[in-house]
Scaffold this active site. Structure first.
Site, short mmCIF file in Angstrom:
data_model
loop_
_atom_site.label_atom_id
_atom_site.label_comp_id
_atom_site.label_asym_id
_atom_site.label_seq_id
_atom_site.Cartn_x
_atom_site.Cartn_y
_atom_site.Cartn_z
N GLY A 129 4.81 -5.66 -1.06
CA GLY A 129 3.81 -5.91 0.01
C GLY A 129 2.62 -6.60 -0.84
O GLY A 129 1.90 -5.76 -1.45
N HIS A 130 2.51 -7.77 -0.81
CA HIS A 130 1.43 -8.40 -1.68
C HIS A 130 0.38 -9.07 -0.94
O HIS A 130 0.52 -9.82 0.11
CB HIS A 130 2.01 -9.65 -2.44
N LYS B 105 -0.59 -7.66 -7.78
CA LYS B 105 0.05 -8.80 -8.11
C LYS B 105 -0.10 -10.00 -7.30
O LYS B 105 -0.25 -11.18 -7.84
CB LYS B 105 1.56 -8.35 -8.30
N ASP C 197 1.90 -2.19 -6.29
CA ASP C 197 0.49 -2.24 -5.60
C ASP C 197 -0.61 -2.34 -6.87
O ASP C 197 -1.97 -1.92 -6.28
CB ASP C 197 0.27 -1.12 -4.60
N GLN D 248 6.97 -4.67 -7.22
CA GLN D 248 7.05 -3.27 -7.69
C GLN D 248 6.57 -3.21 -9.17
O GLN D 248 5.39 -4.08 -9.45
CB GLN D 248 8.49 -2.82 -7.69
P1 GDP Z 1 0.68 -5.69 -5.02
O1 GDP Z 1 1.74 -5.14 -4.38
O2 GDP Z 1 0.68 -5.61 -6.45
O3 GDP Z 1 0.53 -7.32 -4.78
O4 GDP Z 1 -0.73 -5.26 -4.45
P2 GDP Z 1 -1.06 -4.88 -3.04
O5 GDP Z 1 -1.51 -6.16 -2.31
O6 GDP Z 1 0.14 -4.10 -2.42
O7 GDP Z 1 -2.19 -3.96 -3.21
C1 GDP Z 1 -3.56 -4.06 -3.89
C2 GDP Z 1 -4.43 -4.10 -2.97
O8 GDP Z 1 -5.82 -4.22 -3.56
C3 GDP Z 1 -4.65 -5.16 -2.20
O9 GDP Z 1 -5.27 -4.65 -0.74
C4 GDP Z 1 -5.69 -6.20 -2.32
O10 GDP Z 1 -6.37 -6.95 -1.74
C5 GDP Z 1 -6.53 -5.37 -3.32
N1 GDP Z 1 -7.28 -5.89 -4.38
C6 GDP Z 1 -6.70 -6.55 -5.38
N2 GDP Z 1 -7.42 -6.77 -6.26
C7 GDP Z 1 -8.44 -6.22 -6.00
C8 GDP Z 1 -9.92 -5.70 -6.85
O11 GDP Z 1 -10.09 -6.36 -7.96
N3 GDP Z 1 -10.79 -4.95 -6.14
C9 GDP Z 1 -10.39 -4.31 -4.99
N4 GDP Z 1 -11.42 -3.76 -4.33
N5 GDP Z 1 -9.50 -4.79 -4.21
C10 GDP Z 1 -8.27 -5.43 -4.88
P1 IMO Z 2 4.87 -4.25 -4.55
O1 IMO Z 2 5.41 -5.34 -4.83
C1 IMO Z 2 4.85 0.37 -4.48
C2 IMO Z 2 8.63 2.34 -3.86
C3 IMO Z 2 8.90 3.08 -2.51
C4 IMO Z 2 9.68 4.19 -3.16
C5 IMO Z 2 10.67 3.45 -4.15
C6 IMO Z 2 12.08 2.97 -3.84
O2 IMO Z 2 3.76 -4.04 -3.20
O3 IMO Z 2 4.11 -3.23 -5.67
P2 IMO Z 2 12.74 1.09 -2.05
O4 IMO Z 2 12.45 0.61 -0.63
O5 IMO Z 2 12.28 -0.17 -2.97
O6 IMO Z 2 14.25 1.50 -2.24
O7 IMO Z 2 11.88 2.30 -2.31
O8 IMO Z 2 9.99 2.35 -4.61
N1 IMO Z 2 8.22 0.91 -3.64
C7 IMO Z 2 7.04 0.38 -3.96
N2 IMO Z 2 5.91 1.04 -4.31
N3 IMO Z 2 4.80 -1.03 -4.27
C8 IMO Z 2 5.95 -1.68 -4.00
O9 IMO Z 2 6.08 -3.07 -4.14
C9 IMO Z 2 7.28 -0.86 -4.02
N4 IMO Z 2 8.40 -1.25 -3.47
C10 IMO Z 2 8.93 0.04 -3.55
O10 IMO Z 2 7.71 3.52 -1.95
O11 IMO Z 2 8.99 5.13 -3.81
MG MG Z 3 2.26 -4.06 -2.74
#
Ligand code: GDP
Ligand code: IMO
Ligand code: MG
Length: 429
Positions: free
Chosen positions: A40-41, A16, A13, A223
């Site tokens: 979850g991207h 990415k 999170d 991840q």
């Molecule tokens: P990922 O799993 O690495 O793709 O990241 P996620 O999408 O799960 O979580 C990142 C969250 O931060 C999302 O809600 C993005 O929209 C948000 N985000 C990404 N870059 C920025 C930033 O520079 N500032 C803020 N405030 N939010 C951001």
């Molecule tokens: P992105 O790509 C954050 C965590 C789960 C749990 C552990 C194992 O959005 O960064 P799993 O279902 O993979 O067996 O769970 O890994 N986890 C993540 N945490 N971002 C993710 O993906 C994750 N994918 C799995 O919360 O702790």
């Molecule tokens: Mg994510």
């Protein structure tokens, strides 16, 4: 050839999806190489939000997108996600999406087992996303997986089902569950097969072709390094290798092809699920960071745990993944704090150490050693150049680079695609 591999350098999170989408317009192909729909991207483009779990983040910008063999693929989740994105106006055809025909499938029985184990573990649970990721990878290395290519040969599936069901029925019996409904499973596979087979092909071959043609390839990790099954906070990890090296084996290109390794790093730290988290804040500051950063999981909606920036783990991730440069995200979430803290080392049984040890008990025991820096009052939100950043934010970024021993290539200042500061173009490196 200037290819780029994007990986998360913390516990996932990091942002990415946003960065991959931003880079995708400069790439000719985007490839996912591990994980599954546990990811979850989030992409935000002109105010419209797209949430992707299985599809590569290049799909929204129309860049050729591929799901590599290292991914575990839930065919029903694939269909749901394709339909959801089509509903948002994204065109997805076999022209812009390819799925590796040697991907192992996630089946309903994997989801069942994930849930049964987590429930049985009680307070010792991993806190998985419940998507069946772990059990599907177990079946892959146990050599009993059903793979995408098998969907074209369902009439020959009985011996494979024998192996798979013998294993799962024994496990299910241990949880007082009925055996797998084989006929039901086969019927579900027959129903979904034509949808998946539209996209199925040997992705390694497609990659070989585009690489020969001089295409720029963007490898999209899911991840983060601290969730890697070898290098992460084991056993509180996911079941795949999330490090940059997996880009090669999980897509079918050699290690020389993966190019610039871009580590995505959040300006503070979050984690979702159980496990060690040395800089976790369970106070008001943590609450504020979580609220300002909207730290709720994309997949499960769970509240993410939040803490100060931990330079120890990021330095470790950068070393393990050979990170060339980082994208520092969410710097705007730190706006308005009087002071900000960075963890520079740990104390473990009266010793000071500069790395996260492998032993789970030691990982729980380490105490962060902090350095405090002055914060900044001004807003960094939406900044698109270094000149727009307050002096103290720049000092913070410089200190991060020093401590992690890796340069900053990009800075992200909001969820919006274009609110990004380019310091060093990974594709030109
Ligand atoms: P990922 O799993 O690495 O793709 O990241 P996620 O999408 O799960 O979580 C990142 C969250 O931060 C999302 O809600 C993005 O929209 C948000 N985000 C990404 N870059 C920025 C930033 O520079 N500032 C803020 N405030 N939010 C951001
Ligand atoms: P992105 O790509 C954050 C965590 C789960 C749990 C552990 C194992 O959005 O960064 P799993 O279902 O993979 O067996 O769970 O890994 N986890 C993540 N945490 N971002 C993710 O993906 C994750 N994918 C799995 O919360 O702790
Ligand atoms: Mg994510």
């Amino acid at each position: 050839m200037a290819n780029v591999t994007v990986i998360g350098a913390q516990w996932g999170d990091e942002g990415k999806g946003k960065i991959v989408d931003w880079l995708a317009s400069r790439a000719d192909a985007v490839v996912r190489f591990q994980g599954g729909h546990n990811a979850g991207h989030t992409l935000v483009i002109d105010g419209e939000t797209y949430k992707l779990s299985l599809l590569p983040s290049g799909i929204v910008s129309g860049t050729m997108s591929m799901i590599g063999n290292g991914v575990v693929l839930d065919p029903w989740a694939l269909r749901d996600e394709v339909q959801k994105l089509e509903g948002q106006g994204v065109t997805i055809t076999d022209d812009n999406l390819a799925v590796a025909d040697n991907c192992p499938l996630i089946l309903p029985l994997h989801r069942d087992l994930d849930g049964l184990r987590e429930t049985a573990a009680g307070s010792g649970k991993i806190g998985t996303t419940g998507r069946g990721i772990g059990p599907a990878y177990e079946d892959k290395v146990g050599r009993r997986a059903i793979r995408v290519c098998d969907l074209a040969h369902l009439d020959d599936l009985e011996p494979q089902l024998d192996r798979l069901c013998a294993h799962h029925d024994a496990l299910r019996a241990g949880f007082d569950q009925p055996p797998v409904d084989r006929a039901g499973l086969l019927a579900e596979l027959r129903e979904i097969a034509p949808f998946v087979m539209r996209f199925a092909q040997p992705v390694w071959k497609r990659l070989k072709k585009v690489r020969k043609a001089g295409a720029k390839i963007l490898f999209e990790g899911a991840q983060g390094v601290l969730l890697d099954v070898d290098h992460g906070t084991y056993p509180f990890v996911t079941s795949s290798n999330t490090v940059s090296g997996t880009a090669a084996s999980g897509s079918g290109l050699g290690p020389g092809s993966t190019g610039f390794v871009l580590g995505i790093v959040k300006a503070y730290t979050t984690r979702v699920g159980s496990g060690p988290f040395p800089t976790e804040l369970e106070d008001e500051i943590g609450q504020t960071l979580g609220e300002k950063g909207h730290e709720f999981g994309v997949v499960t909606g769970r509240k993410r745990r939040v803490g100060w920036f931990d330079a120890v783990i990021v330095r470790q991730s950068c070393a393990i993944s050979g990170v060339t440069g980082i994208a520092l995200t969410k710097i705007d979430v730190l706006d308005g704090f009087e002071t900000v803290k960075i963890c520079t080392g740990y104390r473990l049984r009266n010793n000071v150490i500069d790395y996260l040890p492998s032993h789970a008990g030691d990982q729980q025991l380490v105490e962060p050693i902090y350095e405090e820096m002055p914060g900044w009052e001004e807003s960094t939100a939406g900044a698109r150049s270094y000149a727009d950043l307050p002096a103290n934010a720049i000092k913070y970024i410089q200190r991060v680079q020093e401590l992690i021993e890796t340069p900053v290539a990009l800075v992200s200042t909001s969820p919006e695609r274009d609110d990004t500061i380019l310091v060093r173009d990974p594709f030109l490196d």
